[in-house]
Design a protein around this motif. Structure first.
Motif, short mmCIF file in Angstrom:
data_model
loop_
_atom_site.label_atom_id
_atom_site.label_comp_id
_atom_site.label_asym_id
_atom_site.label_seq_id
_atom_site.Cartn_x
_atom_site.Cartn_y
_atom_site.Cartn_z
N SER A 30 6.58 -9.93 -0.21
CA SER A 30 6.99 -8.55 -0.31
C SER A 30 6.05 -7.90 -1.56
N ALA A 31 5.49 -8.38 -2.39
CA ALA A 31 4.69 -7.68 -3.23
C ALA A 31 3.47 -6.99 -2.55
N ALA A 32 3.09 -7.55 -1.29
CA ALA A 32 1.75 -7.15 -0.74
C ALA A 32 2.57 -6.10 0.22
N ARG A 93 -1.56 8.86 0.58
CA ARG A 93 -1.50 7.66 1.64
C ARG A 93 -0.77 6.44 0.82
N GLY A 94 -0.63 6.49 -0.40
CA GLY A 94 -0.18 5.24 -1.21
C GLY A 94 -0.52 5.20 -2.81
N THR A 95 -0.19 4.39 -3.35
CA THR A 95 -0.55 4.22 -4.77
C THR A 95 -1.95 4.42 -5.03
N THR A 96 -2.83 3.87 -4.17
CA THR A 96 -4.03 3.75 -4.59
C THR A 96 -4.55 5.31 -4.24
N GLU A 97 -4.34 5.92 -3.47
CA GLU A 97 -4.61 7.28 -3.13
C GLU A 97 -4.16 8.32 -4.45
N GLU A 123 -4.51 -4.94 -14.45
CA GLU A 123 -4.17 -4.12 -13.68
C GLU A 123 -4.82 -4.56 -12.18
N HIS A 124 -3.89 -4.15 -11.31
CA HIS A 124 -4.51 -4.02 -9.69
C HIS A 124 -5.71 -3.14 -9.75
N HIS A 125 -6.62 -3.53 -8.83
CA HIS A 125 -7.86 -2.81 -8.93
C HIS A 125 -7.67 -1.26 -8.76
N SER A 126 -6.78 -0.86 -8.21
CA SER A 126 -6.46 0.45 -7.90
C SER A 126 -6.07 1.14 -8.96
N ASN A 127 -5.68 0.58 -10.06
CA ASN A 127 -5.17 1.34 -11.24
C ASN A 127 -6.27 0.88 -12.57
N SER A 175 3.47 -5.87 -13.29
CA SER A 175 2.30 -6.62 -12.92
C SER A 175 2.42 -7.10 -11.39
N ASN A 176 1.56 -6.94 -10.55
CA ASN A 176 1.76 -7.56 -9.35
C ASN A 176 1.39 -9.10 -9.37
N VAL A 177 1.00 -9.47 -10.48
CA VAL A 177 0.39 -11.05 -10.52
C VAL A 177 1.44 -11.89 -11.44
N VAL A 200 1.59 6.05 -14.53
CA VAL A 200 2.51 4.69 -14.34
C VAL A 200 2.18 4.26 -13.06
N ASP A 201 1.68 3.01 -12.84
CA ASP A 201 1.57 2.62 -11.32
C ASP A 201 2.70 1.71 -11.13
N ALA A 202 3.66 2.35 -10.19
CA ALA A 202 4.81 1.90 -10.04
C ALA A 202 4.85 1.17 -8.83
N ALA A 203 3.84 0.80 -8.45
CA ALA A 203 3.86 0.03 -6.81
C ALA A 203 4.94 -1.15 -6.81
N GLN A 204 4.87 -1.87 -7.94
CA GLN A 204 5.88 -3.03 -7.92
C GLN A 204 7.29 -2.72 -8.40
N SER A 205 7.38 -1.73 -9.20
CA SER A 205 8.91 -1.44 -9.96
C SER A 205 9.57 -0.66 -8.94
N PHE A 223 3.62 5.35 -6.50
CA PHE A 223 4.08 3.95 -5.60
C PHE A 223 3.75 4.43 -3.99
N SER A 224 3.93 3.21 -3.42
CA SER A 224 3.79 3.13 -2.01
C SER A 224 4.98 2.90 -1.17
N GLY A 225 4.98 3.66 0.09
CA GLY A 225 6.10 3.69 0.73
C GLY A 225 6.27 2.30 1.42
N HIS A 226 5.05 1.54 1.67
CA HIS A 226 5.01 0.19 2.53
C HIS A 226 5.71 -0.63 1.46
N LYS A 227 5.68 -0.77 0.33
CA LYS A 227 6.21 -1.69 -0.44
C LYS A 227 7.64 -1.68 -0.91
N LEU A 228 8.08 -0.46 -0.33
CA LEU A 228 9.43 0.12 -0.59
C LEU A 228 10.41 0.15 0.65
N1 PMP Z 1 -0.67 -1.25 -8.07
C1 PMP Z 1 0.09 -2.46 -7.92
C2 PMP Z 1 0.62 -3.07 -9.00
C3 PMP Z 1 -0.04 -3.16 -6.62
O1 PMP Z 1 0.81 -4.24 -6.51
C4 PMP Z 1 -0.47 -2.46 -5.32
C5 PMP Z 1 -0.30 -3.12 -3.88
N2 PMP Z 1 -0.77 -4.46 -4.07
C6 PMP Z 1 -1.49 -1.12 -5.40
C7 PMP Z 1 -1.43 -0.76 -6.87
C8 PMP Z 1 -1.59 -0.56 -4.41
O2 PMP Z 1 -1.00 -0.15 -3.49
P1 PMP Z 1 -1.62 0.51 -2.24
O3 PMP Z 1 -2.62 -0.55 -1.75
O4 PMP Z 1 -0.43 0.52 -1.27
O5 PMP Z 1 -2.26 1.82 -2.35
#
Ligand code: PMP
Length: 407
Positions: A30-32, A93-97, A123-127, A175-177, A200-205, A223-228
């Motif tokens: 579910s973290a993915a 589109r999501g956290t990344t955008e 951090e996740h690469h997108s942060n 953290s997602n890891v 704040v990258d709140a994708a996981q919170s 944050f991202s809708g698909h993780k919610l």
């Molecule tokens: N940050 C964290 C902590 C994540 O877990 C993720 C998704 N794995 C992202 C950013 C990126 O989210 P998205 O791919 O939905 O943009």
């Protein structure tokens, strides 16, 4: 709550009724992305069968319905994070955008050589990469707050890194890891003492942790809708009003303009100036349904359930010798580990044969893998539908894998 059930019944999630490799599916990824409950699927279907029209532009009734739906979702998202106003919510589109928008539209135009952006190695690469790029393009410096061996942040050690040169701190809430939960409120205070912003990258919170942007006093939050438990293709950027007003659009076109001349154009106010083109309308309807679903289950109840399940998993997996767990005991809903010297992909393949879906790899956090001294990890992550029985199945399958690989 019955210990055998998640906060949400598995029956609410049609996908979870499937079998994989002849076994009932146990979804531990579910973290993915999370699976979608029936009300979210219904909202998407209802939108396309009865409500579909483009927003903001039409005068006819259907266009007004779609506009109300889209703008209503913005209000719901604002309440979800306790923002003052729906105008503080930009749909992306999501956290990344969302993080890229902050990097390119807000931070980069303000950076000077010698300025510093602070983040962490976890951090996740997108942060990470949006700040790397902003630093490279401006001569600013990317620096890393020190982390303890378990990935937690010691504020006393972090504080001296935050100086008048700091322009921004960008950090994951969870953290997602490693699942580490970072002290956002305290970091916001340190950032503000130095006139820096806290991003704040709140994708996981966001999925499992009640969020209050006013209490956290963060400047931007994504944050991202698909993780919610909502659809893909939609995310949220929250920003303080004056900061969103100061954010430059990074995409131009329809929807975001006020007046257009042949050689010039002006923009609407935020958030609309930051949403060029036809927005994700169906996805916004789905996100609103997901928020309703989570709120009906109770955000505190969800947080407690995920915390209980994760602590149980930590304890159960700790009973397996030759299994290394990464990260602190108190954490969000992810558990990363390795089994002896077995390649994480091989572990995940054995688990897949048992119907258990986990992720193996670098989890979009390659610098963290280097910091941990591993190439990859296996990651099990929990959602509202998971139960202790799922953790027991994971533990049993790992015990079998141990025998298989002789570790
Ligand atoms: N940050 C964290 C902590 C994540 O877990 C993720 C998704 N794995 C992202 C950013 C990126 O989210 P998205 O791919 O939905 O943009």
């Amino acid at each position: 709550m019955d210990r055998k059930e998640g906060v949400a019944m598995k029956q609410d999630f049609p996908l979870l009724k499937q079998h994989m490799n002849g076994k009932p599916l146990i979804y531990l990824d579910s973290a993915a992305t999370t699976q979608k409950p029936q009300p979210v699927l219904d909202a998407l279907h209802r939108y396309y069968t009865t409500q579909n029209a483009n927003v903001h532009r039409g005068v006819y009734a259907l266009a007004a319905t779609a506009t109300d739906l889209y703008e209503g979702a913005r209000e719901k998202a604002a309440r979800f994070v306790n923002a003052h106003s729906a105008r503080q919510i930009v749909f992306t589109r999501g956290t990344t955008e969302a993080l890229n928008l902050v990097a390119s539209g807000y931070l980069r135009p303000r950076l000077q050589p010698g300025d510093e952006i602070l983040t962490t190695v976890a951090e996740h690469h997108s942060n990470l990469i949006p700040w790397q790029m902003a630093a490279k393009q401006t001569g600013a410096r990317l620096r890393f707050l020190p982390l303890e061996a378990d990935g937690t942040l010691d504020l006393a050690k972090a504080a001296p890194c935050i100086t008048p040169r700091t322009r921004a701190i960008a950090i994951a809430h969870i953290s997602n890891v490693l699942g580490t939960i970072h002290p956002i409120q305290e970091l916001a205070a340190l950032a503000h003492q130095n006139h820096a912003v806290l991003i704040v990258d709140a994708a996981q919170s966001a999925p499992h942790h009640p969020l209050d942007v006013q209490a956290l006093d963060c400047d931007f939050l994504a944050f991202s809708g698909h993780k919610l438990y909502g659809p893909t293709g939609i995310g949220v950027l929250y920003g303080k009003r004056e900061l969103l007003a100061a954010t430059e659009p990074v995409q131009y076109g329809g929807e975001m303009i006020d007046e257009v001349e042949l050689l010039d154009a002006s923009w609407k106010d935020a958030p609309w100036k930051l949403e060029a083109g036809t927005p994700p309308i169906a996805e916004a309807a789905g996100l609103a349904a997901a928020i309703d679903y989570l709120e009906a289950r109770g955000r505190d109840t969800i947080q407690q359930h995920i915390a209980d399940l994760t602590a149980y998993a930590y304890d159960q997996l700790s009973t397996l010798d030759s299994l290394t767990l990464y990260g602190p005991k108190k954490r969000g809903g992810v558990v990363s580990f390795n089994l002896g010297g077995v390649h994480p992909h091989d572990v995940a393949t054995v688990l897949d044969a048992a119907g258990i879906a986990v992720r193996a790899g670098h989890h979009c956090a390659q610098p963290l893998m280097k910091w941990l001294g591993v190439a990859a990890t296996v990651r099990a992550s929990f959602g509202i539908y998971n139960t202790r029985a799922d953790v027991d199945a994971l533990t049993a399958a790992l015990r079998e894998a141990k025998g298989l690989f002789d570790v």
